[in-house]
Structures are given as structure tokens and as C-alpha cells.
Scaffold this motif. Sequence first.
Motif, short mmCIF file in Angstrom:
data_model
loop_
_atom_site.label_atom_id
_atom_site.label_comp_id
_atom_site.label_asym_id
_atom_site.label_seq_id
_atom_site.Cartn_x
_atom_site.Cartn_y
_atom_site.Cartn_z
N THR A 215 1.50 16.84 23.96
CA THR A 215 0.12 17.09 24.37
C THR A 215 -0.75 17.32 23.14
OG1 THR A 215 -1.35 18.44 25.75
CG2 THR A 215 0.45 19.59 24.65
N LEU A 216 -2.00 16.89 23.24
CA LEU A 216 -2.98 17.08 22.16
C LEU A 216 -4.05 18.05 22.62
CD1 LEU A 216 -4.23 16.36 19.43
CD2 LEU A 216 -5.33 14.40 20.52
N ILE A 217 -4.27 19.10 21.82
CA ILE A 217 -5.30 20.09 22.10
C ILE A 217 -6.44 19.85 21.12
CG2 ILE A 217 -5.75 22.53 22.47
CD1 ILE A 217 -2.73 23.00 22.46
N ALA A 218 -7.51 19.24 21.60
CA ALA A 218 -8.66 18.95 20.73
C ALA A 218 -9.32 20.25 20.31
CB ALA A 218 -9.65 18.06 21.46
N GLN A 219 -9.95 20.23 19.13
CA GLN A 219 -10.57 21.45 18.61
C GLN A 219 -12.08 21.35 18.56
OE1 GLN A 219 -10.53 22.46 14.42
NE2 GLN A 219 -9.95 24.55 14.89
N HIS A 220 -12.73 22.25 19.28
CA HIS A 220 -14.16 22.52 19.13
C HIS A 220 -14.36 24.01 19.30
CE1 HIS A 220 -16.04 18.56 18.81
NE2 HIS A 220 -15.16 18.12 19.69
N VAL A 221 -15.32 24.55 18.60
CA VAL A 221 -15.68 25.95 18.77
C VAL A 221 -16.64 26.09 19.94
CG1 VAL A 221 -16.69 27.98 17.67
CG2 VAL A 221 -15.31 26.39 16.32
N VAL A 222 -17.56 25.14 20.07
CA VAL A 222 -18.46 25.09 21.23
C VAL A 222 -18.29 23.71 21.88
CG1 VAL A 222 -20.14 26.70 20.28
CG2 VAL A 222 -20.38 24.26 19.80
N ASN A 223 -18.56 23.65 23.17
CA ASN A 223 -18.37 22.42 23.92
C ASN A 223 -19.46 21.41 23.55
OD1 ASN A 223 -18.26 20.44 26.06
ND2 ASN A 223 -17.11 21.93 27.27
N PRO A 224 -19.10 20.24 23.03
CA PRO A 224 -20.11 19.28 22.61
C PRO A 224 -20.89 18.67 23.76
CG PRO A 224 -17.92 18.33 22.42
CD PRO A 224 -17.72 19.77 22.72
N PHE A 225 -20.40 18.82 25.00
CA PHE A 225 -21.13 18.31 26.15
C PHE A 225 -22.19 19.30 26.65
CE2 PHE A 225 -17.24 15.82 26.23
CZ PHE A 225 -17.74 14.54 26.42
N GLY A 226 -22.27 20.45 26.00
CA GLY A 226 -23.28 21.44 26.36
C GLY A 226 -22.73 22.82 26.12
N GLU A 227 -23.47 23.63 25.38
CA GLU A 227 -22.97 24.96 25.01
C GLU A 227 -22.89 25.89 26.21
OE1 GLU A 227 -27.30 26.62 23.42
OE2 GLU A 227 -25.77 25.94 22.00
N GLY B 278 2.70 20.20 15.88
CA GLY B 278 2.06 19.25 14.97
C GLY B 278 0.60 19.59 14.80
N ILE B 279 0.04 19.24 13.64
CA ILE B 279 -1.40 19.37 13.42
C ILE B 279 -2.03 17.99 13.44
CG2 ILE B 279 -1.06 21.47 12.06
CD1 ILE B 279 -1.84 19.82 9.56
N ASN B 280 -3.25 17.91 13.95
CA ASN B 280 -3.99 16.64 13.97
C ASN B 280 -5.29 16.84 13.20
OD1 ASN B 280 -4.97 14.06 14.68
ND2 ASN B 280 -6.04 14.91 16.45
N LEU B 281 -5.31 16.38 11.97
CA LEU B 281 -6.50 16.53 11.13
C LEU B 281 -7.57 15.54 11.58
CD1 LEU B 281 -6.69 17.18 7.38
CD2 LEU B 281 -8.10 15.37 8.35
N VAL B 282 -8.76 16.07 11.86
CA VAL B 282 -9.89 15.23 12.27
C VAL B 282 -11.09 15.56 11.40
CG1 VAL B 282 -9.14 14.86 14.64
CG2 VAL B 282 -10.45 16.90 14.09
N ASN B 283 -11.84 14.54 11.07
CA ASN B 283 -13.04 14.70 10.25
C ASN B 283 -14.20 14.98 11.20
OD1 ASN B 283 -14.80 14.64 8.08
ND2 ASN B 283 -15.12 12.44 8.22
N ALA B 284 -14.70 16.20 11.22
CA ALA B 284 -15.69 16.64 12.20
C ALA B 284 -16.84 15.66 12.35
CB ALA B 284 -16.22 18.02 11.80
N TRP B 285 -17.27 15.43 13.60
CA TRP B 285 -18.39 14.54 13.87
C TRP B 285 -19.55 15.24 14.57
CZ3 TRP B 285 -19.40 14.68 19.00
CH2 TRP B 285 -18.34 14.98 19.86
N PHE B 286 -19.30 16.43 15.16
CA PHE B 286 -20.32 17.14 15.94
C PHE B 286 -21.06 18.10 15.01
CE2 PHE B 286 -21.39 20.52 19.20
CZ PHE B 286 -22.38 19.78 19.81
N LYS B 287 -22.23 17.69 14.57
CA LYS B 287 -22.93 18.39 13.51
C LYS B 287 -23.33 19.84 13.84
CE LYS B 287 -25.97 15.05 12.97
NZ LYS B 287 -27.13 14.29 12.42
N PRO B 288 -23.87 20.13 15.04
CA PRO B 288 -24.32 21.51 15.29
C PRO B 288 -23.22 22.55 15.16
CG PRO B 288 -25.20 20.01 16.94
CD PRO B 288 -24.20 19.23 16.15
N GLU B 289 -22.00 22.17 15.44
CA GLU B 289 -20.89 23.12 15.39
C GLU B 289 -20.74 23.75 14.01
OE1 GLU B 289 -16.70 22.94 17.57
OE2 GLU B 289 -16.96 21.35 16.10
N LEU B 290 -20.92 22.95 12.97
CA LEU B 290 -20.80 23.45 11.60
C LEU B 290 -22.14 23.92 11.04
CD1 LEU B 290 -18.31 20.86 10.04
CD2 LEU B 290 -17.81 23.06 11.11
N GLU B 291 -23.20 23.19 11.37
CA GLU B 291 -24.51 23.53 10.81
C GLU B 291 -24.99 24.89 11.31
OE1 GLU B 291 -26.46 19.09 10.09
OE2 GLU B 291 -26.81 20.13 11.99
#
Length: 349
Positions: free
Chosen positions: A49-61, A114-127
Motif C-alpha cells: 500500500t502507498l500512503i501519499a503525503q500531504h500536510v493539508v488536503n490539496p482538494f480543499g483545506e 518503504g519510502i517514496n520520495l516525491v518532488n512536491a507540486w502543491f505550492k501552498p503547502e510549503l509556501e
Amino acid sequence: MSAQLRFGVWALVYGNWASFHHPEDPVDASWERNKRQILEAEQLGYDTTLIAQHVVNPFGEEHDQLDAWTAAAGLAALTERIEIIAAIKPYLYHPVVLAKQALQIEEISGGRFGINLVNAWFKPELERAGIGFAEHDARYAYGTEWLTVVRGLLSGERTTFHGEHFHVDDYLLKPASRTRERPAVYLGGESDPARALAAEQADTWFINGQPQQDVHALIKDVAGRPRTGDPLRYALSAFVIARETEAEAREVLAYQWELAEKGQATWDGLVAKADPKAVMFQTFAKHPHIGTNGGTAAGLVGSYDQVAQRILEFHELGISTLMLQFQPFESEQRRFAHEVIPRFRALSP
């Protein structure tokens, strides 16, 4: 072609993986639902199973979002066989801290992490967190240093590294993995820097769902790049709609498109907040689809026999892991395990 294809499911970290308007698939990203989902997936015979990582939901906070790493630790303790893969965005964790957490989950799971390294694409999460959102290639330069440090520490090596972003001196983490060299390293992303990093340092490269000819070209490109160590393996994301007949599956697909129209404004808002240089979204524009990460663009829509045959064709191209999405998730997860996997096994014993 690898000896056996592995089947996996995406954990419901957003609440579901297609329409937020499906009457039989509530938007529920709770720990309880995810726990039930993955425990059942293990019971049904799924391998990973893959557990995607976001701190906030990109479909709406306003929507809940499951945390990947605490959930991974919990699932590692509760399961017995299924592999647990947690996605990681390098800017969110220092490599020493992340490597320690990964080794602890490796210990909890008995060597199934396992770790799945991803290059962040959702800008508000980091900004909005004040971390900042670097330019695309600069993020990969950062990620390359980050993964170099993490791989050494995961392998139980006494690590010293001095680069542009990290300075680590004589660092050693214990306990290291007791069952193998280190936890598995997956990598997602289809840009040229991502392909180069996958060839250099990943064990498995994740490809977004897309037609077979495109997947073949991607594998051919990365397989031809310089690499040391074991051959790189390839994983594919896909959204499945399988029924007794192709006509029934197409009817379900048409209904999913109707639901997608209701959520178009939400999707447009997500894309507006994404890095325009993310190749993933450029690929999506070429191949309209249901689900995320390419979804139905992989073509796993049809009768049980048709879907099993297309999976075999992907396996013959070099895909060793399929990471699947469904809607409604739990019932379709069962359907696929009962109807499609046995047909695939009969085609490829």
C-alpha cells in the motif's frame, strides 16, 4: 518481466480517490477508515500500500487529511504481511530525522517498509508554512542530496556528507534493518531530473497511469541511463473499473465522468496551485482520466478478462507493481481481488 506482479492499493489519505460527490463513497480520511481499508487489503491478498503525503488536503483545506508517517507506523504494527510505503517530501524532514523514523518503522514492520520520495507540486503547502517553494530543478538538486544522506543512514552506514544543502558528520543510526540491507526506496516523477535520480538511487520508479506505448517509452528511457547495483524496478498507478462485461464498465465510467463534472471547479483550483513545471500535470492534460496520478488513462477499464489481459501486457513491458485506486473504494477493492487477480494469475501463473 519479473517473476510475479505485485498488487497494491492507495491508502485513503484524502478521503477517496475520485469524485467527492459519489453517493456510495463518503469523503472520509479518518485513521479508522484507513486502518480498516488496509487490514482488509492485506486479508484480500494485496501485496503493498502507498500512503501519499500531504500536510493539508490539496482538494480543499476544509477536508481532512491523513498524516502519512504516523499512519505508516500504526499500520506497520497492525499488519503482518503487506508492505507499507510512506511518501516523503524532502523539504518537510531533515534527512537524519527521516532516516531514523524510517528505520523505526522498518523495525516495527519486521522489514516491510518503504519510502517514496516525491518532488512536491502543491505550492501552498510549503509556501504558507514559510518553508518556501523552490524552482523545479532546484528541488531535485535538494532531493538528490537528501536521498544520498538517507540511503547511507538507512543502510546502517556511518555517514559523512557535505553538499550545498546538507552537512552531516560521522552519523550512525541504530538499529539498522535486521532483515535486509535497508528499507526500499521508491521514487515518483517523470521529469528528466526525476528519471536521472530514479536510475541513480531508487529501487523502484513510480510511473503515472497512461497508455501502454507511453509507459514503454518511459521505461526504455530510464532503463538506458547509467546505474550501479540491482536493476531498477517499475511501478504503475492506475484506477480500475472492471465489470462482467465491457458495456457495464463503460456505463460506470460514463457515470464517473458525470460526477467529475460536478467537481471540475475543485480540480481546477488544485491545478492552479500546482507547479506548472510538474510533468505529471502536463501528462494529465494529454490523457483525461478519472482518479489521480493518471487513473483511468492506464486503460484498466473493461470486462474482468480485458482488464486482466491489459495488466499482463503492462507486466510484460516491465511493470512489477500496480498501485490501484477504485470508487467506491472498499467494495471495488474486493471485486478486483475476487474477479481480476485470479484471472491475471491464470494468464501468468
